[in-house]
Design an enzyme around this catalytic site. Structure first.
Site, PDB file in Angstrom:
ATOM      1  N   CYS A 242       0.841  -1.200   0.000  1.00  0.00           N
ATOM      2  CA  CYS A 242       0.000   0.000   0.000  1.00  0.00           C
ATOM      3  C   CYS A 242       0.880   1.255   0.000  1.00  0.00           C
ATOM      4  O   CYS A 242       1.536   1.518  -0.991  1.00  0.00           O
ATOM      5  CB  CYS A 242      -0.992  -0.027   1.156  1.00  0.00           C
ATOM      6  SG  CYS A 242      -2.349   1.132   0.920  1.00  0.00           S
TER       7      CYS A 242
ATOM      8  N   HIS B  87      -3.825  -5.599   1.181  1.00  0.00           N
ATOM      9  CA  HIS B  87      -3.177  -5.744   2.487  1.00  0.00           C
ATOM     10  C   HIS B  87      -3.187  -7.185   2.984  1.00  0.00           C
ATOM     11  O   HIS B  87      -4.120  -7.586   3.692  1.00  0.00           O
ATOM     12  CB  HIS B  87      -3.904  -4.879   3.519  1.00  0.00           C
ATOM     13  CG  HIS B  87      -3.667  -3.424   3.367  1.00  0.00           C
ATOM     14  ND1 HIS B  87      -2.619  -2.772   3.962  1.00  0.00           N
ATOM     15  CD2 HIS B  87      -4.339  -2.488   2.664  1.00  0.00           C
ATOM     16  CE1 HIS B  87      -2.659  -1.480   3.658  1.00  0.00           C
ATOM     17  NE2 HIS B  87      -3.697  -1.280   2.865  1.00  0.00           N
TER      18      HIS B  87
ATOM     19  N   GLU C 103      -1.447  -8.323   5.302  1.00  0.00           N
ATOM     20  CA  GLU C 103      -1.268  -8.309   6.762  1.00  0.00           C
ATOM     21  C   GLU C 103      -2.589  -8.073   7.485  1.00  0.00           C
ATOM     22  O   GLU C 103      -2.648  -8.180   8.704  1.00  0.00           O
ATOM     23  CB  GLU C 103      -0.212  -7.266   7.155  1.00  0.00           C
ATOM     24  CG  GLU C 103      -0.678  -5.825   7.200  1.00  0.00           C
ATOM     25  CD  GLU C 103      -0.868  -5.191   5.829  1.00  0.00           C
ATOM     26  OE1 GLU C 103      -0.665  -5.879   4.807  1.00  0.00           O
ATOM     27  OE2 GLU C 103      -1.245  -4.003   5.787  1.00  0.00           O
TER      28      GLU C 103
END
Lengths: 276, 991
Positions: free
Chosen positions: A101, A226, A228
Site C-alpha cells: 500500500c 493488504h 497483513e
C-alpha cells in the site's frame, strides 16, 4: 531464519500486523522507527528483507509516498551517508524490499519497482482511484506472471484500503515489457475469473488490473492489497458463513500465504548467496 | 492577516492525456449546482517565500513535489488554460499541512534542513481551471462550494495569468498588559462579557469581582494590580465555561414531574456518577475492582486482562462541524483520540474509533439562514473529515450510526469515540494513575501554537449564531498527531512521563490548570512556547486551542532523555515551566506576570447554578387505521435515509487497519450485511478482544424522553448480546465500559428567550433517570461521558434546535473473539427465531413517520423481561447454537429480516402469527419494540435453542434458497420480495 526490518513512524500504521504476519511466516521481524535506521541504530546489513508497511507516510500530503521516496533518494543518515546508497548496497548484497500500500507507493515513486531500465527511475504511477475516493473493500486477486512461481496458482481474497492505487505505466513500452516479463504478479479478478476491468472488482481502475508488481531483478515487490490484514480466517468478511458451511480455509490462501512466499524467496536468495 | 505576492510558486498539474479524477469530481459537483463547467483541471500550487534560487527550484521541484509519470511541474509562471478559474488557499494562520510538508521535502532535497526558518513559508493552494466561461455569480457559487470562507481564501479570475499570493499573519504591536475593571454596573459587566466572548453570567462575574476584591491586598504585595488581567479573565472564562465545567449538569434543579416537585442536586453526581458508584460498590463487596478510573480523567479505564487496561472516551464536536464540516470533524476525531492517549500517565495505543453522526435531511429545501451550511454539504464534509483523521491516524473506524432529522439542520451532532489499550504497568508505576510531583517539569509536545482556536470552549458553550470569527475554528493535522501519539506510546513505555493531558478547550490554561491540581500549583513561562508565527498576545498563547498538543509532567531526572527522544522522533517538545505547591496557576511572559490565579478559586469558585425543570408524562394518542401493502411498505422503508445501507460512507473509513477487526461494519457473503456491534482483537497473541456498540434514538424523545433513553441503552446492550457478549454478572470477571453523551438544546429557562426551557430540562432529567435505572439494573457502568448543552443555531431571527439526544457507547470484553456471531443468514434450512416480545408500539416508528402519522405508544423497555431474554440467549451462545443474530431497530422485524437476507444472499419463509395477539399486524412487522433479536440456528439445534430460550423466543420460519423473503400471517402470504429487490431498495447512496 529470515530477518526482516519493518519500518514504523512518520505516519506508517501497519507495522504491528505486518510483524505479526512475518512471525506467522516463520521469519524474524524487527519493528524499528525509521529515525532509528537513519540514526544508524539499525543497519540494513543485519536483515534479508526491508519492509515498508502501509499507512500515510508524512500524511501523503504531496501525493502518496512522495515525501518518503524523497527521503530515500535525497536524505542522509545522521553520519552523513546517503540513504539511497544504503538501499543500493542492500540490493547489491541480495536483499529484498517489500512495500505494501503506502510502502508500494513509496517504492514506485523511488523507482525501485519495476525498474525495467535498471536506473531506478519512476516507471509507473499509483494515481488517485478512479472512484475519486479512499475505499476499504475486499477484492479477489490471482497470482499471474512470475507471481505463479512465487505464490503458486492461487487466488487470494484481500482488503484494499487506499485512495491512490490506480496503476498507470509511464508509456506503452514499459507496459509491454512489464507484461512480457511477467512482473504483474497479482491481478484483480472479476466475478467471472478474468482480469477485472470494472469497478469495484478492479477497485481503483488500475491498468492491466494490476494489484502488485515485481521488479525486473525479482528483489523488490510491491502490492496495493493488504495481506497483513488477513492473518487469520476471522479477518475475512464472510468467515461466519464459511464456518457455517464447513469450509476450511488453508493458511496458504490467507495473507500469510503471501508472507510465506516472499520470505521463502528471500531465504532462497540468501542461501544461494551463502553458497556462492 | 494579509496577503503578499509569493516570491516563487510551483504549479503541479496533471499531464495532458492523463485522467484528472479530482477535476472530474469538481465537474460533477458543479453539475449538481446547475453549472456547466466543461472539463475542469485541478493543479496544486505552492507559494514560496524562502531563500531558494530559481535554478534550484527548477531542478528540485519536479522531483520533490510532483509525481514523475502523471504530473508535471512548472516554476513561477502559473497559468490557466480554461475560460475562468477558482483559486483556493488557506486563510493566514489556518493549518496547512500540505504547505508545511512541501517546505520540509524541499529542505530535504536541498540539504537545507538547518538553514531555513522553522516557521512555515510554503503555502499550498488549489487552482481549478474551468473550460467554459461562467458568470461571476456562477463562479462564486462554485468557489463557495469548493472552499469555506471561514478557513479558506477563495479567489476568482479569467484568462491565462493567475496571480498567486502567500497568506501572511501580520504581527501585532508588542503586547501591553491590560487590566480589566470589574467595578462597573451590572449592565456594563454583562456587556463586557459579551464583547469579550467570555459567556460569563452576572453571578459569575460578580463572584470574580468579589474574589479579586478579597485578594487585592495580597496581589498588591506580590507586585500585581488588584484588578484581574485580561489573561486572568480569559482563563476564568474558559475554565468556567459550560464546555469545561458542566455547570448545568452540576446545577441544583427544581424538577416538577407530573406535578410533583423533586429536587435534583446535580444530574451528573446523582444519576451518572451515582449509578457507577452503586455498581462499583457491588463488585467491590465481592472483592472485584475492575473499574480503575471513572469520571476522574480524560477517559474511563477498566481492566482488560492481567497486563492490559481498556480506555474509552466519546466526545462531540458539533459547533465546529456546523461551520467547517471537514475541519470540525477532523478535530473531533483527533481531539477524542488525544483524550484516550492522554489518560493516566498517557501513551495508550488506539484500538478503534466509532463515529455517530446526526444530520439534517440531505434534500433539505428550506432557504438557508445566514451562516448555515446545507445539511448535504455538512454531511459530506464531516464524513470526509472523519475519513481523513481516522485513516491517517491508522485507527480503524469500526462502528457507528447516521441519523437524519430536520432539527439537525442547524447544528449537526458529531460523536467521535475511541477505544484504546494501555499496559497496566510502566517502569514508573501504574499506567492509569498520574503521579505528578512538585518539581516536575511541564513539557508541551506536538503542534505549535497559533491564533487558531481562540475561545473554543466558550464558543461551543454558547448558541451558534452568524457572527463567528475564523479564529474559533481549528483544523487538525493527523500527521502531526500521529507523530505525537507514537512518541507518547514510546516515551510512556520508557517511564519518562509522570502524567499528561491533552490540550483541547482552553488550551494551556486548562491543561496546566488541571494537572496543577495534583501538586497544588504550577508556573509557566509563555515566551518558551513554540509559535507558528510571531505576534501572538501572551493571553492568546495561553488560551489558544491549536491542535495536536499534549502537556506532560516529567521528572527532572527524565527531562533530558525525554527531550532527546522527541528530537529523534521529530516531535517538538519544550519545557515551559514546573509544577509546585504555590496554590496558584502562575503564567509569565518574558518574566512579567500576566496571570496569577488561585487554583482553588479557578476550579471550585464557580457559583452553583440553579435551574428549573418540568415534565409531564403523556398518554399515547391512538394511531389511525393502517391499511398497508406490506411488500411495498417494506421496500419504501428500506430506502428511507434512516434505514438504508450506510455502505457509501462506511467504505470511506478504514475499518480494518491494525488487522484486528473481526466483526466489521459490513460482513457476509455479499459484503453488505450491516452489523450491530463490532468486534476487535486485543492483539496477535491470544484470542481475547472487545465488542463495541453505539445506540441512540432521538426520535422517541418527543413522546417520552425516559423511554427514549432506556431504548438507546437497551439497543446498545442488545447489540452486544447479539454478537455474543456476556452481560456483566456478579461472580464472573466482567470488563464493561460505557460512555454517555448528551446533546440537548439550550435548556436554561428564560421567559423571553427560552420559554420552554423548563420542559427541555425536564426531558434531560428524565433521560438521566433512565440512564441510572438501566445502568444499575444491568450493572453496566458509565466510566466517562460528556454533555453538550447548547445545540441551537440562531440566525436571521430563526432558531433551529436539536432534539434532546443521548448516545450510549458500550464496550465489553470477549474472552474469545472466534465465538462472535454476525448478523446475516448463513445456511439454507437454518431456523429463524425472534428473541423478545413484540408489543403494539408504533409511536415514533419509522413507519408512522413515513406515513406522516402521529400517535401510538412509544416502545418501552421492560428491563426484567429483557434481561431474562438476554441471559437465555447467552446460554445459547455458550453452547454455540447461534448461527446469526441481528437486532431489531428502525423499521422493526421486517427490516431486520431483510438485512439478514441481503447480507447472506438467502431468502426466508416467515410467519409472524406466532408472535401473538398483543400487536396489530403493522406493529408486528414494522413496530420497533425494544429488546428483540432475529436469530438463526441449525435445524438440528432448534429444539435445544427453543428449550433454552423458553418463552423468550418465537420460531418464525426458516432460511431458504429461493432468494425471496416471504412473510405470512398464518397461511396468508402478506409479502414476497426477491432479495434483489430488497437489495436494490436498500442500497441507496445515503450521502
Amino acid at each position: 531464519m529470515v530477518r526482516v526490518l519493518v519500518l514504523c513512524g512518520y505516519g506508517f500504521n501497519c507495522e504491528e500486523e505486518t510483524a505479526a504476519g512475518y512471525r506467522l511466516a516463520g521469519a524474524e521481524p524487527t519493528v524499528a522507527h525509521t529515525a532509528d535506521w537513519f540514526d544508524g541504530l539499525v543497519q540494513l546489513a543485519d536483515f534479508e528483507i526491508l519492509h515498508f508497511p502501509g499507512g500515510f507516510s508524512f500524511g501523503d500530503d504531496l501525493g502518496s509516498g512522495q515525501v518518503f521516496a524523497n527521503r530515500l533518494k535525497n536524505g542522509r543518515f545522521a553520519n552523513g551517508g546517503r540513504v539511497w546508497d544504503a538501499i543500493l548496497a542492500f540490493l547489491g548484497a541480495g536483499g529484498h524490499i517489500i512495500g505494501i500500500c503506502n510502502g508500494f507507493q513509496i517504492l514506485v515513486r523511488a523507482g525501485l519497482v519495476p525498474n525495467l531500465a535498471g536506473i531506478y527511475a519512476q516507471e509507473v504511477a499509483l494515481a488517485p482511484n478512479g472512484s475519486g475516493k479512499f475505499e476499504d473493500r475486499w477484492v479477489r486477486c490471482q497470482a499471474t506472471g512470475l507471481g505463479v512461481g512465487l505464490f503458486g496458482e492461487r487466488e487470494f481474497d484481500l482488503p484494499v484500503r487506499h485512495g491512490e492505487g490506480r496503476l498507470e505505466f509511464a508509456d506503452p513500452q514499459v507496459r509491454d515489457l512489464a507484461q512480457e516479463r511477467g512482473l504483474v504478479v497479482l491481478t484483480y479478478l472479476d466475478a467471472d475469473g478474468g482480469p477485472a476491468v470494472q469497478y469495484p472488482a478492479n477497485p481503483n481502475g488500475a491498468d492491466l488490473a494490476a494489484a502488485a508488481l515485481l521488479s525486473a531483478d525479482g528483489q523488490v515487490f510491491g502490492m496495493m492489497p493488504h495481506p497483513e490484514a488477513y492473518l487469520t480466517f476471522i479477518n475475512h468478511p464472510d468467515w461466519g458463513g464459511r464456518q457455517r458451511r464447513g469450509e476450511v480455509v488453508e493458511v496458504a490462501d490467507t495473507g500469510v500465504g503471501l508472507f510465506c512466499a516472499w520470505v521463502a524467496a528471500a531465504a532462497g536468495k540468501a542461501a544461494a548467496k551463502a553458497a556462492a | 492577516m494579509s496577503l503578499q505576492p509569493a516570491a516563487h510558486c510551483v504549479q503541479v498539474r496533471i499531464r495532458q492525456g492523463q485522467r484528472d479524477v479530482a477535476g472530474e469530481q469538481v465537474q460533477a459537483l458543479a453539475h449538481d449546482l446547475g453549472l456547466d463547467t466543461g472539463s475542469v483541471r485541478v493543479s496544486r500550487l505552492y507559494a514560496l517565500n524562502l531563500p531558494i534560487s530559481i535554478d534550484e527550484l527548477t531542478t528540485i521541484a519536479p522531483i520533490a513535489l510532483a509525481d514523475g509519470i502523471v504530473e508535471a511541474a512548472s516554476i513561477d509562471t502559473v497559468t490557466a488554460q480554461g475560460a475562468c478559474h477558482v483559486l483556493i488557499g488557506r486563510q493566514a494562520g489556518v493549518t496547512d499541512d500540505e504547505g508545511r510538508t512541501a517546505q520540509q521535502v524541499l529542505a530535504t532535497a536541498l540539504d537545507r534542513q538547518h538553514g531555513w526558518p522553522d516557521t512555515q513559508h510554503v503555502f499550498a493552494q488549489r487552482l481549478y481551471d474551468i473550460q467554459n466561461p461562467l458568470t461571476e455569480e456562477q463562479l462564486v457559487r462554485l468557489g463557495t462550494a469548493l472552499g469555506n470562507r471561514l478557513v479558506d481564501r477563495i479567489a476568482y479570475g479569467t484568462g491565462v495569468h493567475v496571480q498567486v499570493w502567500a497568506p501572511l499573519v501580520v504581527a501585532e504591536p508588542t503586547h501591553a498588559l491590560r487590566h480589566i475593571d470589574l467595578n462597573i454596573g451590572d449592565l456594563a459587566l454583562m456587556e463586557l462579557s459579551r464583547a469579550n466572548c467570555w459567556h460569563l453570567n452576572l453571578v459569575e462575574l460578580k463572584a470574580i469581582r468579589s474574589h479579586f476584591a478579597a485578594m487585592a491586598a495580597q496581589r498588591v504585595t506580590s507586585g500585581l494590580a488588584s484588578q484581574p488581567t485580561e489573561c486572568e479573565m480569559e482563563i476564568l472564562a474558559q475554565t468556567w465555561s459550560e464546555h469545561c465545567k458542566h455547570k448545568e449538569f452540576n446545577a441544583d434543579i427544581d424538577f416538577f414531574h407530573n406535578g410533583t416537585s423533586r429536587p435534583v442536586h446535580s444530574l451528573f453526581k446523582t444519576f451518572i456518577r451515582g449509578a457507577t458508584e452503586v455498581i462499583r460498590d457491588k463488585y467491590q463487596q465481592i472483592g472485584q475492582d475492575w473499574m480503575l478510573t471513572v469520571f476522574s480523567d480524560n477517559a474511563g479505564v477498566v481492566e482488560l486482562d492481567a497486563d492490559h487496561l481498556f480506555v474509552l472516551k466519546v466526545e462531540t464536536h458539533n459547533s465546529p462541524s456546523a461551520l467547517d464540516p471537514v475541519g470540525g470533524a477532523m478535530t473531533g476525531v483527533l481531539g477524542n483520540n488525544r483524550d484516550a492517549f492522554g489518560t493516566g500517565k498517557g501513551g495508550a495505543r488506539l484500538l478503534f474509533n466509532t463515529n455517530v453522526l446526526c444530520f439534517g435531511p440531505q434534500d433539505y429545501a428550506k432557504p438557508l439562514l445566514s451562516g448555515q451550511l446545507h445539511p448535504a454539504r455538512i454531511a459530506r464534509g464531516v464524513v470526509h473529515g472523519v475519513e481523513q483523521a481516522g485513516n491517517k491516524s491508522g485507527v480503524p473506524t469500526v462502528n457507528g450510526a447516521i441519523v437524519f432529522d430536520e432539527r439537525f439542520s442547524g447544528k449537526p451532532l458529531v460523536f467521535c469515540g475511541t477505544g484504546a489499550i494501555m499496559p497496566r504497568h510502566y517502569p514508573n508505576g501504574p499506567s492509569w494513575q498520574k503521579d505528578i510531583a512538585v518539581g516536575d517539569h511541564i513539557v508541551v509536545i506536538g503542534g505549535r501554537v497559533g491564533r487558531d482556536g481562540i475561545h473554543g470552549a466558550t464558543f461551543s458553550s454558547g448558541t451558534l449564531d452568524d457572527k463567528v470569527s475564523s479564529s474559533v475554528v481549528q483544523i487538525g493535522s493527523p500527521f502531526v498527531q500521529k507523530m505525537a501519539s507514537d512518541f507518547m506510546t514510546e516515551a510512556c513505555a520508557l517511564g519518562l512521563v509522570s502524567g499528561c493531558t491533552d490540550n483541547g478547550a482552553g488550551g494551556l490554561s486548562s491543561s496546566v490548570g488541571e494537572l496543577a491540581q495534583a501538586t497544588g500549583g504550577a508556573a509557566i513561562e509563555l515566551a518558551q512556547v513554540p509559535l507558528k508565527y510571531m505576534g501572538l498576545q501572551p493571553w492568546e498563547i495561553l488560551l489558544s486551542e491549536s491542535q495536536e498538543r499534549m502537556t506532560l509532567a516529567v521528572r527532572p531526572a527524565d527531562l533530558g532523555e525525554l527531550l532527546q527522544l522527541a528530537r529523534r522522533r521529530e516531535v517538538e517538545a519544550t519545557a515551559i515551566g514546573m509544577f509546585n505547591q504555590s496554590g496558584e496557576l502562575h503564567a509569565t511572559y518574558a518574566g512579567e506576570s500576566i496571570a496569577r490565579l488561585s487554583l482553588n478559586f479557578l476550579h471550585n469558585g464557580v457559583p452553583q447554578k440553579h435551574m428549573l425543570a418540568e415534565w409531564t408524562d403523556r398518554a399515547p394518542l391512538p394511531v389511525g387505521p393502517l391499511s398497508l401493502d406490506l411488500g411495498a411498505t417494506l421496500l419504501a422503508l428500506l430506502a428511507r435515509p434512516n434505514i438504508c445501507s450506510r455502505e457509501a460512507v462506511i467504505r470511506q473509513y478504514d475499518h480494518e487497519v491494525k488487522g484486528k477487526t473481526v466483526v466489521k461494519p459490513l460482513m457476509g457473503r455479499s459484503g453488505l450485511a450491516p452489523q450491530d456491534a463490532a468486534v476487535v482483537r486485543a492483539g496477535f497473541t491470544g484470542w481475547h478482544g472487545v465488542a463495541v456498540s453505539s445506540a441512540l434514538c432521538p426520535k422517541f424523545g418527543d413522546l417520552d424522553p425516559y423511554a427514549m433513553a432506556c431504548g438507546a441503552f437497551d439497543e446498545a446492550i442488545r447489540a452486544l448480546v447479539a454478537v455474543g457478549v456476556r452481560l456483566p454478572l456478579l461472580g464472573e470477571q466482567p470488563s464493561w465500559s460505557a460512555c454517555d453523551n448528551f446533546c440537548v438544546p439550550n435548556s436554561a429557562y428564560d421567559p423571553v428567550h427560552n420559554p420552554d426551557g423548563k420542559q427541555k430540562l425536564g426531558k434531560l432529567v428524565r433521560m438521566c433517570e433512565a440512564l441510572y435505572d438501566m445502568s444499575t439494573f444491568f450493572d453496566v457502568p458509565m466510566t466517562s461521558g460528556k454533555d453538550s448543552m447548547k445545540n441551537d443555531f440562531v440566525a436571521d431571527g430563526v432558531q433551529i434546535s436539536v432534539p434532546p439526544t443521548v448516545l450510549f457507547t458500550l464496550v465489553a470484553r470477549m474472552p474469545d473473539v472466534r465465538t462472535a456471531v454476525t448478523s446475516e443468514f448463513k445456511y439454507v434450512g437454518d431456523q429463524v427465531f425472534l428473541v423478545g416480545a413484540t408489543y403494539d408500539e408504533l409511536g415514533g416508528s419509522e413507519l408512522l413517520t413515513m406515513l406522516s402519522q402521529t400517535g401510538g405508544a412509544v416502545p418501552a423497555v421492560r428491563k426484567e423481561q429483557a434481561k431474562q431474554s438476554y441471559l437465555r440467549l447467552m446460554a445459547a451462545h455458550a453452547e454455540r447454537l447461534v448461527v446469526s443474530a441481528h437486532d431489531c431497530s428502525d423499521g422493526g422485524l421486517a427490516v431486520a429480516l431483510a438485512e439478514c437476507c441481503i447480507g447472506g444472499e438467502f431468502g426466508a419463509a416467515i410467519d409472524v402469527a406466532p408472535l401473538g395477539g398483543q400487536a396489530s399486524l403493522p406493529a408486528l412487522v414494522f413496530g420497533e419494540s425494544h429488546s428483540r433479536i432475529v436469530v438463526s440456528v441449525r435445524a438440528s439445534d432448534a429444539p435445544r435453542f427453543a428449550e433454552l430460550l423458553d418463552d423468550s423466543a418465537t420460531l418464525l420460519g426458516q432460511v431458504t434458497a429461493d432468494l425471496t423473503l416471504c412473510i405470512h400471517f398464518e397461511t396468508e402470504l402478506k409479502c414476497a420480495l426477491s432479495v434483489a429487490d430488497l437489495t436494490a431498495a436498500w442500497r441507496q447512496e445515503v450521502l
